[in-house]
Scaffold this motif. Structure first.
Motif, PDB file in Angstrom:
ATOM      1  N   ALA A 128       0.839  -1.203   0.000  1.00  0.00           N
ATOM      2  CA  ALA A 128       0.000   0.000   0.000  1.00  0.00           C
ATOM      3  C   ALA A 128       0.872   1.250   0.000  1.00  0.00           C
ATOM      4  CB  ALA A 128      -0.928  -0.020   1.215  1.00  0.00           C
ATOM      5  N   GLU A 129       1.872   1.278   0.868  1.00  0.00           N
ATOM      6  CA  GLU A 129       2.740   2.455   0.945  1.00  0.00           C
ATOM      7  C   GLU A 129       3.498   2.680  -0.365  1.00  0.00           C
ATOM      8  OE1 GLU A 129       3.676   2.441   5.764  1.00  0.00           O
ATOM      9  OE2 GLU A 129       5.035   1.388   4.398  1.00  0.00           O
ATOM     10  N   GLN A 130       3.966   1.602  -0.952  1.00  0.00           N
ATOM     11  CA  GLN A 130       4.735   1.729  -2.196  1.00  0.00           C
ATOM     12  C   GLN A 130       3.865   2.236  -3.343  1.00  0.00           C
ATOM     13  OE1 GLN A 130       8.170   1.187  -2.613  1.00  0.00           O
ATOM     14  NE2 GLN A 130       8.023   1.233  -0.397  1.00  0.00           N
ATOM     15  N   TYR A 131       2.675   1.649  -3.483  1.00  0.00           N
ATOM     16  CA  TYR A 131       1.819   2.081  -4.602  1.00  0.00           C
ATOM     17  C   TYR A 131       1.298   3.497  -4.394  1.00  0.00           C
ATOM     18  CZ  TYR A 131       2.218  -2.590  -6.508  1.00  0.00           C
ATOM     19  OH  TYR A 131       2.718  -3.750  -7.034  1.00  0.00           O
ATOM     20  N   LEU A 132       1.070   3.867  -3.140  1.00  0.00           N
ATOM     21  CA  LEU A 132       0.684   5.258  -2.866  1.00  0.00           C
ATOM     22  C   LEU A 132       1.825   6.195  -3.262  1.00  0.00           C
ATOM     23  CD1 LEU A 132      -1.055   4.735   0.586  1.00  0.00           C
ATOM     24  CD2 LEU A 132      -2.163   5.630  -1.478  1.00  0.00           C
ATOM     25  N   ALA A 133       3.054   5.808  -2.944  1.00  0.00           N
ATOM     26  CA  ALA A 133       4.213   6.635  -3.294  1.00  0.00           C
ATOM     27  C   ALA A 133       4.380   6.742  -4.811  1.00  0.00           C
ATOM     28  CB  ALA A 133       5.480   6.056  -2.669  1.00  0.00           C
ATOM     29  N   GLU A 134       3.884   5.718  -5.517  1.00  0.00           N
ATOM     30  CA  GLU A 134       4.000   5.726  -6.983  1.00  0.00           C
ATOM     31  C   GLU A 134       2.826   6.461  -7.636  1.00  0.00           C
ATOM     32  OE1 GLU A 134       4.627   1.683  -8.332  1.00  0.00           O
ATOM     33  OE2 GLU A 134       6.258   1.386  -6.885  1.00  0.00           O
ATOM     34  N   GLY A 135       1.929   7.003  -6.823  1.00  0.00           N
ATOM     35  CA  GLY A 135       0.848   7.822  -7.365  1.00  0.00           C
ATOM     36  C   GLY A 135      -0.469   7.110  -7.584  1.00  0.00           C
ATOM     37  N   ASP A 136      -0.581   5.887  -7.088  1.00  0.00           N
ATOM     38  CA  ASP A 136      -1.840   5.153  -7.245  1.00  0.00           C
ATOM     39  C   ASP A 136      -2.809   5.499  -6.117  1.00  0.00           C
ATOM     40  OD1 ASP A 136      -1.128   3.586  -9.574  1.00  0.00           O
ATOM     41  OD2 ASP A 136       0.264   2.500  -8.251  1.00  0.00           O
ATOM     42  N   LYS A 137      -4.074   5.171  -6.361  1.00  0.00           N
ATOM     43  CA  LYS A 137      -5.106   5.325  -5.337  1.00  0.00           C
ATOM     44  C   LYS A 137      -5.333   3.951  -4.741  1.00  0.00           C
ATOM     45  CE  LYS A 137      -9.597   7.667  -5.042  1.00  0.00           C
ATOM     46  NZ  LYS A 137     -10.633   8.322  -5.850  1.00  0.00           N
ATOM     47  N   LEU A 192      -2.215   3.849   8.923  1.00  0.00           N
ATOM     48  CA  LEU A 192      -1.733   4.332   7.629  1.00  0.00           C
ATOM     49  C   LEU A 192      -2.619   5.484   7.158  1.00  0.00           C
ATOM     50  CD1 LEU A 192      -0.005   4.201   5.090  1.00  0.00           C
ATOM     51  CD2 LEU A 192      -1.399   2.302   4.278  1.00  0.00           C
ATOM     52  N   GLU A 193      -1.997   6.615   6.939  1.00  0.00           N
ATOM     53  CA  GLU A 193      -2.742   7.788   6.472  1.00  0.00           C
ATOM     54  C   GLU A 193      -2.071   8.357   5.231  1.00  0.00           C
ATOM     55  OE1 GLU A 193      -3.338  10.676   9.473  1.00  0.00           O
ATOM     56  OE2 GLU A 193      -4.469   9.332  10.793  1.00  0.00           O
ATOM     57  N   HIS A 194      -2.882   8.660   4.247  1.00  0.00           N
ATOM     58  CA  HIS A 194      -2.383   9.231   2.994  1.00  0.00           C
ATOM     59  C   HIS A 194      -3.603   9.790   2.258  1.00  0.00           C
ATOM     60  CE1 HIS A 194      -0.734   9.465  -1.088  1.00  0.00           C
ATOM     61  NE2 HIS A 194       0.473   9.365  -0.559  1.00  0.00           N
ATOM     62  N   PRO A 195      -3.440  10.905   1.565  1.00  0.00           N
ATOM     63  CA  PRO A 195      -4.594  11.491   0.858  1.00  0.00           C
ATOM     64  C   PRO A 195      -5.244  10.528  -0.134  1.00  0.00           C
ATOM     65  CG  PRO A 195      -2.734  13.012   0.837  1.00  0.00           C
ATOM     66  CD  PRO A 195      -2.232  11.737   1.435  1.00  0.00           C
ATOM     67  N   ASN A 196      -4.481   9.613  -0.695  1.00  0.00           N
ATOM     68  CA  ASN A 196      -5.035   8.686  -1.693  1.00  0.00           C
ATOM     69  C   ASN A 196      -5.297   7.292  -1.122  1.00  0.00           C
ATOM     70  OD1 ASN A 196      -5.131  10.497  -3.837  1.00  0.00           O
ATOM     71  ND2 ASN A 196      -2.988  10.119  -4.371  1.00  0.00           N
ATOM     72  N   TYR A 197      -5.352   7.216   0.222  1.00  0.00           N
ATOM     73  CA  TYR A 197      -5.594   5.911   0.845  1.00  0.00           C
ATOM     74  C   TYR A 197      -6.917   5.909   1.602  1.00  0.00           C
ATOM     75  CZ  TYR A 197      -5.065   1.701   3.626  1.00  0.00           C
ATOM     76  OH  TYR A 197      -5.280   0.474   4.186  1.00  0.00           O
ATOM     77  N   SER A 198      -7.708   4.884   1.359  1.00  0.00           N
ATOM     78  CA  SER A 198      -8.943   4.682   2.118  1.00  0.00           C
ATOM     79  C   SER A 198      -8.892   3.305   2.756  1.00  0.00           C
ATOM     80  CB  SER A 198     -10.166   4.756   1.200  1.00  0.00           C
ATOM     81  OG  SER A 198     -10.239   6.003   0.576  1.00  0.00           O
ATOM     82  N   HIS A 199      -9.354   3.239   3.981  1.00  0.00           N
ATOM     83  CA  HIS A 199      -9.285   1.966   4.706  1.00  0.00           C
ATOM     84  C   HIS A 199     -10.641   1.625   5.303  1.00  0.00           C
ATOM     85  CE1 HIS A 199      -6.907  -1.177   6.772  1.00  0.00           C
ATOM     86  NE2 HIS A 199      -7.904  -1.122   7.646  1.00  0.00           N
ATOM     87  N   ILE A 200     -10.938   0.344   5.297  1.00  0.00           N
ATOM     88  CA  ILE A 200     -12.163  -0.103   5.956  1.00  0.00           C
ATOM     89  C   ILE A 200     -11.836  -1.366   6.750  1.00  0.00           C
ATOM     90  CG2 ILE A 200     -12.964  -1.491   3.996  1.00  0.00           C
ATOM     91  CD1 ILE A 200     -15.816  -0.505   4.729  1.00  0.00           C
ATOM     92  N   ASN A 201     -12.477  -1.487   7.895  1.00  0.00           N
ATOM     93  CA  ASN A 201     -12.306  -2.702   8.690  1.00  0.00           C
ATOM     94  C   ASN A 201     -13.334  -3.726   8.243  1.00  0.00           C
ATOM     95  OD1 ASN A 201     -10.552  -1.083  10.012  1.00  0.00           O
ATOM     96  ND2 ASN A 201     -11.467  -1.310  12.031  1.00  0.00           N
ATOM     97  N   LEU A 202     -12.864  -4.867   7.789  1.00  0.00           N
ATOM     98  CA  LEU A 202     -13.800  -5.923   7.391  1.00  0.00           C
ATOM     99  C   LEU A 202     -13.134  -7.289   7.465  1.00  0.00           C
ATOM    100  CD1 LEU A 202     -13.018  -7.049   4.345  1.00  0.00           C
ATOM    101  CD2 LEU A 202     -14.196  -5.022   3.599  1.00  0.00           C
ATOM    102  N   ASP A 203     -13.990  -8.287   7.445  1.00  0.00           N
ATOM    103  CA  ASP A 203     -13.552  -9.680   7.371  1.00  0.00           C
ATOM    104  C   ASP A 203     -13.728 -10.103   5.916  1.00  0.00           C
ATOM    105  OD1 ASP A 203     -13.358 -12.416   7.332  1.00  0.00           O
ATOM    106  OD2 ASP A 203     -14.742 -12.765   9.000  1.00  0.00           O
ATOM    107  N   VAL A 204     -12.630 -10.488   5.251  1.00  0.00           N
ATOM    108  CA  VAL A 204     -12.719 -10.786   3.809  1.00  0.00           C
ATOM    109  C   VAL A 204     -13.609 -11.999   3.505  1.00  0.00           C
ATOM    110  CG1 VAL A 204     -10.540  -9.717   3.110  1.00  0.00           C
ATOM    111  CG2 VAL A 204     -10.563 -12.116   3.883  1.00  0.00           C
ATOM    112  N   SER A 205     -13.946 -12.764   4.533  1.00  0.00           N
ATOM    113  CA  SER A 205     -14.830 -13.909   4.286  1.00  0.00           C
ATOM    114  C   SER A 205     -16.291 -13.578   4.576  1.00  0.00           C
ATOM    115  CB  SER A 205     -14.402 -15.115   5.122  1.00  0.00           C
ATOM    116  OG  SER A 205     -14.571 -14.860   6.499  1.00  0.00           O
ATOM    117  N   ASP A 206     -16.572 -12.307   4.861  1.00  0.00           N
ATOM    118  CA  ASP A 206     -17.955 -11.878   5.090  1.00  0.00           C
ATOM    119  C   ASP A 206     -18.514 -11.321   3.779  1.00  0.00           C
ATOM    120  OD1 ASP A 206     -20.208 -10.108   5.639  1.00  0.00           O
ATOM    121  OD2 ASP A 206     -19.722 -10.398   7.765  1.00  0.00           O
TER     122      ASP A 206
END
Lengths: 232, 97
Positions: free
Chosen positions: A19-28, A39-53
């Protein structure tokens, strides 16, 4: 590079690094994990979830689509491991490992691939492990769940290949993360002895393979699993 | 969202798909989407299902057309265009099961 990338399991370890690397490369980057991240960055969004839900995954992916109208890359990094002799493996452990590693990958792929099929383009990268190729004692459930991910990778690649989407997997060697913190040293050394290049993997090694899959020139590379370290 | 709007979105999406793929059959609520007299192959159905879900999402309406009875000739929501519209209406609470 202005890509819209979903990475699962971004709270720590390889997912956080990616995530940090791709954000540094200009990705969202849209990340998720069971617990909060710092982790905080203008182009980073985070959500808490269970990937099996299923409901949580559907809602997460739909929101990413609604905000961007396209999703370029999915990296199914979230995973969990369980090392134990088969005869001592609790059923609940097997369920938990399969839920996170296989069901999580299945759900994320299904929901993201819908929008990639519509856009006729996209890249999906799943995670396997060298434990699949090595048939390691004590890793039956973990490696079986990742073998299922490899099969998902191959068949999904075939089912949506005509829509311009590639689906591949990276199979890391042991890397110094929480995933192997409870593995005895002699087991790790034994595992390394099976590799052509006998060292632990690094986050950069994993990203290098993922970057290869994501390159525009790699649009003819699909249904493949690349093991790090030269496992044969 | 009412039933008429559901019908419009589903029919509109299917018409777009048919035009893009050279399917010339006239579309009605009785047009079959699966079975011997279907108007498209299975991948065509998958693609239109994705298009329909996305078309609803573009109007901020979330539906899921993933169904355990997808390919059942008796139970599938994809038997006909009409049964698909009814299925979506039920998901949105506009019609009873």
């Amino acid at each position: 590079m202005n890509r819209v990338i979903i990475i699962t399991g971004t709270r720590k370890g390889i997912g956080r690094y990616l995530a940090e690397q791709y954000l540094a490369e200009g990705d969202k980057v849209y990340g998720c994990s069971r617990r909060n991240t710092d982790l905080e960055h203008p182009n980073y969004s985070h959500i808490n979830l269970d990937v099996s839900d299923e409901a949580e995954v559907m809602s997460f992916v739909r929101n990413v689509y609604k905000e961007n109208k396209h999703i370029d890359v999915l990296i199914n990094n979230a995973g969990c491991a369980a090392m134990n002799h088969f005869l001592l493996t609790p059923y609940t452990t097997a369920q938990r490992v399969f839920n996170t590693n296989f069901m999580g990958t299945f759900l994320m792929c299904r929901e993201v691939a819908k929008y990639m099929v519509k856009a006729k383009t996209g890249r999906i990268v799943n995670y396997s492990t060298v434990a699949v190729a090595l048939n390691l004692h004590g890793e039956l459930v973990y490696s079986a769940s990742k073998a299922a991910v490899e099969q998902l990778t191959r068949v999904l690649a075939d089912e949506i290949g005509e829509s311009g989407i590639t689906v591949n997997a990276v199979g890391p060697t042991p890397i110094d993360t929480d995933l192997i913190k409870n593995v005895p040293e002699d087991k790790l050394q034994d595992l390394l002895s099976h590799q052509c290049i006998k060292r632990f993997g690094k986050f950069e090694d994993v990203k290098n393979v993922i970057d290869f899959f994501l390159r525009p020139e790699s649009d003819f590379i699909t249904a493949q699993t690349i093991y790090l370290g030269g496992v044969v | 969202m009412d039933k008429n709007r559901i019908n419009e979105i589903v029919l509109g999406t299917l018409k777009d798909y048919c035009e893009r793929n050279g399917i010339t059959e006239e579309l009605t609520m009785d047009t079959h989407l699966i079975g011997r007299t279907r108007i498209m192959d299975s991948m065509g159905l998958v693609n239109t299902i994705v298009d329909i879900e996305t078309a609803f999402l573009d109007e901020d309406v979330e539906i899921s057309l993933t169904s355990e009875t997808a390919m059942s000739l008796r139970l599938s929501p994809f038997r006909t265009i009409g049964s698909l519209c009814d299925y979506i209406a039920r998901q949105l609470g506009l019609e009873e099961e």
